[in-house]
Design an enzyme around this catalytic site. Structure first.
Site, PDB file in Angstrom:
ATOM      1  CD  GLN A 199      83.607  65.162   2.386  1.00  0.00           C
ATOM      2  OE1 GLN A 199      82.910  64.722   1.484  1.00  0.00           O
ATOM      3  NE2 GLN A 199      84.829  64.758   2.576  1.00  0.00           N
TER       4      GLN A 199
ATOM      5  N   GLY B 246      80.077  61.746  13.372  1.00  0.00           N
ATOM      6  CA  GLY B 246      80.272  60.438  13.998  1.00  0.00           C
ATOM      7  C   GLY B 246      79.798  59.291  13.126  1.00  0.00           C
ATOM      8  CE  LYS B 247      79.984  61.396   7.501  1.00  0.00           C
ATOM      9  NZ  LYS B 247      80.248  62.598   8.298  1.00  0.00           N
TER      10      LYS B 247
ATOM     11  CB  THR C  35      91.018  69.209   3.618  1.00  0.00           C
ATOM     12  OG1 THR C  35      90.659  68.642   2.351  1.00  0.00           O
ATOM     13  CG2 THR C  35      89.789  69.296   4.510  1.00  0.00           C
TER      14      THR C  35
ATOM     15  N   GLY D 193      87.384  62.110   7.473  1.00  0.00           N
ATOM     16  CA  GLY D 193      88.090  61.460   8.564  1.00  0.00           C
ATOM     17  C   GLY D 193      87.098  60.743   9.452  1.00  0.00           C
ATOM     18  CG  HIS D 194      84.354  58.356   8.151  1.00  0.00           C
ATOM     19  ND1 HIS D 194      83.575  57.670   7.240  1.00  0.00           N
ATOM     20  CD2 HIS D 194      84.089  59.670   7.943  1.00  0.00           C
ATOM     21  CE1 HIS D 194      82.873  58.535   6.515  1.00  0.00           C
ATOM     22  NE2 HIS D 194      83.196  59.750   6.923  1.00  0.00           N
TER      23      HIS D 194
ATOM     24  CE  LYS E 167      79.477  54.717  19.203  1.00  0.00           C
ATOM     25  NZ  LYS E 167      79.231  55.360  20.495  1.00  0.00           N
TER      26      LYS E 167
ATOM     27  NE  ARG F  37      91.205  72.846   8.736  1.00  0.00           N
ATOM     28  CZ  ARG F  37      90.632  73.214   7.595  1.00  0.00           C
ATOM     29  NH1 ARG F  37      90.832  74.429   7.119  1.00  0.00           N
ATOM     30  NH2 ARG F  37      89.859  72.374   6.930  1.00  0.00           N
TER      31      ARG F  37
ATOM     32  NE  ARG G 295      85.751  67.967  13.981  1.00  0.00           N
ATOM     33  CZ  ARG G 295      85.929  66.794  14.563  1.00  0.00           C
ATOM     34  NH1 ARG G 295      85.517  66.607  15.802  1.00  0.00           N
ATOM     35  NH2 ARG G 295      86.507  65.804  13.925  1.00  0.00           N
TER      36      ARG G 295
ATOM     37  NE  ARG H 114      83.540  66.931 -21.115  1.00  0.00           N
ATOM     38  CZ  ARG H 114      82.952  67.657 -22.070  1.00  0.00           C
ATOM     39  NH1 ARG H 114      82.225  67.067 -22.989  1.00  0.00           N
ATOM     40  NH2 ARG H 114      83.117  68.964 -22.112  1.00  0.00           N
TER      41      ARG H 114
ATOM     42  CG  ASP I  88      84.122  66.861  11.432  1.00  0.00           C
ATOM     43  OD1 ASP I  88      84.945  66.051  10.999  1.00  0.00           O
ATOM     44  OD2 ASP I  88      84.128  68.072  11.139  1.00  0.00           O
TER      45      ASP I  88
END
Length: 424
Positions: free
Chosen positions: A223, A15-16, A129, A40-41, A18, A302, A304, A143, A13
């Site tokens: 993540q 901010g990747k 999650t 969730g980006h 953006k 949820r 944070r 496998r 979380d």
């Protein structure tokens, strides 16, 4: 050319999404290299908000290629919903969105196993999650998994049924758990047409051919580094390698192809779900940060957990990732404080100080030494360059660069595309 990497340096979380969106026009391809719909980006532009879970964050940049790499695990139901978001936004994606044939599929029965297992743990829950990520990666390493390429094989349905029956047998070990497997299965099969309509490619060949042609690739992580299965706060981690080394396995490229490693950190810390969090705030200040930062999970919704920036933790993830430049996000959330704090050291049981992270952060006795910093107590709206920054903010950034031994290249002052300061 080479591969530049964008990844999170905390517990996700950061901010990747953006930052990928901001930098994407400098590249020919954006490729997700690990994780799944537990990511969730969030991107905000033109007054609209978009949340992507599987599709790379470069998809909104016209003409840019986007690849879902082999290290990603894909839930076709989630992917179909994301594609509908693109359709609703009139995004031309068909010729620009590709999927690696070696990416593994999340089955409905994977989600059943995930939910039943977490439910059975009671108070020992790890904060999953419940998207089926863990069981899918377990099948991958065991496998037994199904991959995107299997969708085009004549015996796919037989493989699917065999794996589903195995899962249903395992689920009985966790006791009774309510899950509409038939209903979810129907939705899953209905969504396969959307996945199969995309360009399914041999991702490793595709990426390496682009590199040979002199193209630039941006690898997008999901993540955060502290959730890495090897180097995170085990066992409260995800099921994949979220750090730079995961790029090689997740896209099929050699280590020497990696050039810049762009690490993303918030100006404070957050975490969703269970697990250790040494700088967590349990008071009104933590609630202020949560409210000001809108700290609610993009995937789960949820709230944070919030706390001060952990400098030893950040030094650790900068080290294991080989970070070459640091991006600091959500600096604007600290606008409200006359002063704020950061953790400078960890305190050993004997009272001595260290800048190294301990072996096991899950040990409840871990404490940190906090330092206080003067705030700037002013809005950053309209601040577009380093020179226009408040003096207190410039001082804080210089302090961090010295402590972290890493150059800060970008500061984000809000969720929108234009709320960005390039420090160079």
């Amino acid at each position: 050319m080479g591969v530049d990497v964008i990844l999170g340096l905390q517990w996700g979380d950061e901010g990747k999404g953006k930052i990928v969106d901001v930098l994407a026009n400098n590249y020919d391809l954006v490729a997700r290299f690990q994780g799944g719909p537990n990511a969730g980006h969030t991107l905000k532009f033109d007054g609209k908000k978009f949340v992507l879970h599987t599709i790379p964050s470069g998809i909104f940049r016209e003409g840019l290629l986007n690849l879902i790499g082999n290290g990603v695990v894909i839930d076709p139901i989630t992917l179909k919903k994301e594609i509908q978001i693109l359709k609703d936004a009139n995004v031309d994606y068909m010729d620009r969105l590709l999927v690696s044939k070696k990416a593994h599929l999340i089955l409905p029965s994977h989600r059943l196993l995930d939910a039943a297992s977490e439910h059975a743990k009671g108070k020992e829950k790890i904060g999953s999650t419940l998207k089926g990520i863990g069981p899918t990666y377990m099948d991958k390493t065991g496998r037994n998994g199904l991959r995107v390429g299997d969708l085009f094989e004549p015996d796919f349905k037989e493989k699917y049924n065999n794996l589903k029956e195995k899962h249903l047998g395992l689920a009985k070990l966790y006791g009774e758990y309510s899950f509409d497997i038939e209903g979810e299965e129907q939705k899953w099969f209905d969504s396969l047409a959307e996945l199969k309509s995309l360009q399914c490619v041999d991702g490793e060949y595709y990426v390496n051919r682009l590199l040979k042609e002199g193209k630039k690739v941006l690898a997008e992580g999901a993540q955060g580094s502290m959730l890495d299965v090897d180097f995170g706060t085990y066992p409260f981690v995800t099921s994949s390698n979220t750090i730079t080394s995961g790029v090689c396995n997740g896209l099929g490229i050699a280590p020497q192809k990696i050039k810049e490693v762009i690490g993303i950190s918030k100006a404070y810390c957050t975490r969703v779900g269970g697990g250790p969090f040494p700088t967590e705030l349990f008071d009104a200040v933590g609630e202020e940060i949560q409210k000001e930062g809108g700290e609610f999970g993009a995937t789960t919704g949820r709230p944070r957990r919030c706390g001060w920036l952990d400098v030893p933790q950040l030094r650790y993830t900068i080290m294991i990732n080989g970070v070459t430049q640091l991006v600091l996000t959500k600096v604007d959330v600290l606008n409200i404080f006359d002063s704020f704090k950061y953790a400078s050291h960890y305190v050993n049981p004997d009272g001595s100080m260290t800048k190294d992270l301990p072996f096991d952060l899950c040990n409840d006795s871990q404490t940190v030494k906090l330092e206080e910093v003067k705030g700037w107590k002013t809005s950053l709206d309209g601040v577009t360059n380093k020179e226009a920054m408040p003096a207190a903010l410039k001082d804080y950034l210089e302090l961090l660069e010295k402590e972290l031994e890493c150059k800060i290249s970008i500061v984000s002052t809000g969720p929108e595309r234009d709320k960005i300061i390039h420090m160079n």
